[in-house]
Design a protein around this motif. Structure first.
Motif, short mmCIF file in Angstrom:
data_model
loop_
_atom_site.label_atom_id
_atom_site.label_comp_id
_atom_site.label_asym_id
_atom_site.label_seq_id
_atom_site.Cartn_x
_atom_site.Cartn_y
_atom_site.Cartn_z
N ALA A 10 50.62 27.93 48.03
CA ALA A 10 52.02 28.08 48.46
C ALA A 10 52.50 29.52 48.25
N ILE A 11 52.09 30.14 47.15
CA ILE A 11 52.46 31.54 46.89
C ILE A 11 51.84 32.45 47.94
N MET A 12 50.58 32.21 48.27
CA MET A 12 49.92 33.01 49.31
C MET A 12 50.66 32.87 50.64
N ALA A 13 50.99 31.65 51.00
CA ALA A 13 51.67 31.40 52.28
C ALA A 13 53.04 32.08 52.33
N GLY A 60 46.76 37.86 42.30
CA GLY A 60 48.14 37.69 41.85
C GLY A 60 48.63 36.26 42.02
N ALA A 61 48.27 35.62 43.14
CA ALA A 61 48.71 34.26 43.38
C ALA A 61 48.12 33.28 42.38
N GLY A 88 50.49 27.35 31.81
CA GLY A 88 50.98 28.21 30.75
C GLY A 88 49.95 29.17 30.22
N GLY A 89 48.80 29.30 30.91
CA GLY A 89 47.75 30.21 30.47
C GLY A 89 47.08 30.90 31.64
N LEU A 90 46.07 31.70 31.33
CA LEU A 90 45.33 32.43 32.36
C LEU A 90 43.84 32.36 32.05
N ALA A 91 43.03 32.29 33.09
CA ALA A 91 41.57 32.32 32.95
C ALA A 91 41.01 33.37 33.91
N PRO A 92 39.92 34.04 33.53
CA PRO A 92 39.32 35.03 34.44
C PRO A 92 38.80 34.35 35.71
N ARG A 93 39.29 34.79 36.85
CA ARG A 93 38.91 34.13 38.10
C ARG A 93 38.36 35.09 39.14
N GLY A 123 35.94 47.48 46.03
CA GLY A 123 36.83 48.24 45.17
C GLY A 123 37.96 47.41 44.61
N ASN A 124 38.83 48.04 43.81
CA ASN A 124 39.75 47.29 42.95
C ASN A 124 40.87 46.58 43.69
N GLN A 125 41.19 46.97 44.92
CA GLN A 125 42.24 46.26 45.65
C GLN A 125 41.71 45.02 46.36
N THR A 126 40.41 44.78 46.29
CA THR A 126 39.82 43.60 46.91
C THR A 126 40.43 42.33 46.32
N LEU A 127 40.92 41.47 47.20
CA LEU A 127 41.49 40.18 46.82
C LEU A 127 42.68 40.30 45.88
N GLN A 128 43.41 41.42 45.95
CA GLN A 128 44.56 41.59 45.06
C GLN A 128 45.60 40.50 45.29
#
Length: 280
Positions: free
Chosen positions: A222-225, A136-137, A147-152, A127-132
């Protein structure tokens, strides 16, 4: 019921990449924890149904695993067109593959068509909360570094939306429920390794086709930690995995049916007043 032609839809999934990832995972020692949890939950739900099912079909990308859990079941791949005979089964299980479907309604409708009257459909998918947390990180890290985003990470449906697919697929008495699990990993690389071993890596058609810089993964780690440390062991990171379970029945004349709106013989206000009097 007319099933949409898969050739007319845009592809969310790179099917060839997904199949390669699944095959690699199964050949190299698959991490099947969530499949086993899903199978346990389905078996528990079938016990509660209190009915014997003798003509079972299972739609999955992991045939050996699910065949072992349901010996004698017919196993079919989660292709756009399912190899299921109309009206041939009293139970169809869509097992841990619906989140990769370009047309989930079409998948459910085909399962519905394969059911006998009053046959049971059961589905389970992420479901949609998987790996939220990871989603985000990675988004924050990539925005900061490049400076950009890619579908991951694959977009996955909310439980309410997935439940709505059951009715759209032609099933009666629809029910959707959620089992949320937390998993702990040494770091983001350990998590990425496990996702590959699950056959759940990035197989989106719109994914970035060149290697991601180490700086992005380092910043995401680092953000995850910092924000998603495991409460029991702060040296590790924790992520969510949501399993959504879907249940519906092929319509039949002898089935229970919901009352028509306005057909109740007692108003809610009268029922509440009676409840208060009994409680005094």
């Amino acid at each position: 019921m007319k099933i949409p032609d898969p050739r007319t839809r845009p592809n969310l999934t790179d099917r060839d990449s997904l199949l390669r990832q699944r095959a690699r995972a199964q050949a190299q020692g698959m991490v099947d924890l969530f499949h086993q949890i899903a199978a346990d939950e389905i078996e528990d739900r079938l016990i509660e149904v209190n009915r014997s099912f003798t003509r079972i079909a299972i739609v999955t990308g992991f045939p050996d695993l699910w065949q072992a859990r349901f010996p004698g079941a017919r196993i079919v791949a989660d292709d756009a067109v399912l190899e299921l005979e109309p009206g041939a089964h009293d139970l169809v299980i869509h097992a841990m593959a619906l989140h990769w479907a370009d047309d989930p309604v079409g998948q459910i409708a085909q399962c519905r068509r394969a059911l006998m009257p009053d046959g049971l459909f059961m589905g389970v998918a992420f479901g949609n909360q998987t790996l939220q947390e990871l989603r985000g990180a990675l988004a924050q890290a990539e925005a900061e570094v490049t400076g950009g985003l890619a579908p991951r990470i694959l977009p996955m449906g909310e439980i309410r939306d997935l439940g709505g697919l059951l009715q759209r697929g032609g099933l009666a008495l629809p029910v959707a429920d959620l089992l949320s699990q937390r998993a702990s990993y040494r770091d983001i690389l350990h998590l990425a390794h496990d996702l590959r071993a699950m056959g759940e890596g990035n197989a989106m058609a719109a994914r970035l086709r060149r290697p991601t810089s180490r700086a992005v993964f380092a910043r995401a780690g680092a953000i995850m930690a910092e924000h998603h440390a495991d409460r029991d062991d702060p040296s590790r990171v924790a992520v969510t995995f949501d399993l959504v379970f879907l249940t519906g029945w092929a319509p039949a004349e002898n089935q229970q049916k919901p009352l028509r709106p306005g057909s109740a013989k007692t108003s809610l206000a009268d029922a509440l007043n009676q409840f208060r009097k009994n409680d005094e």
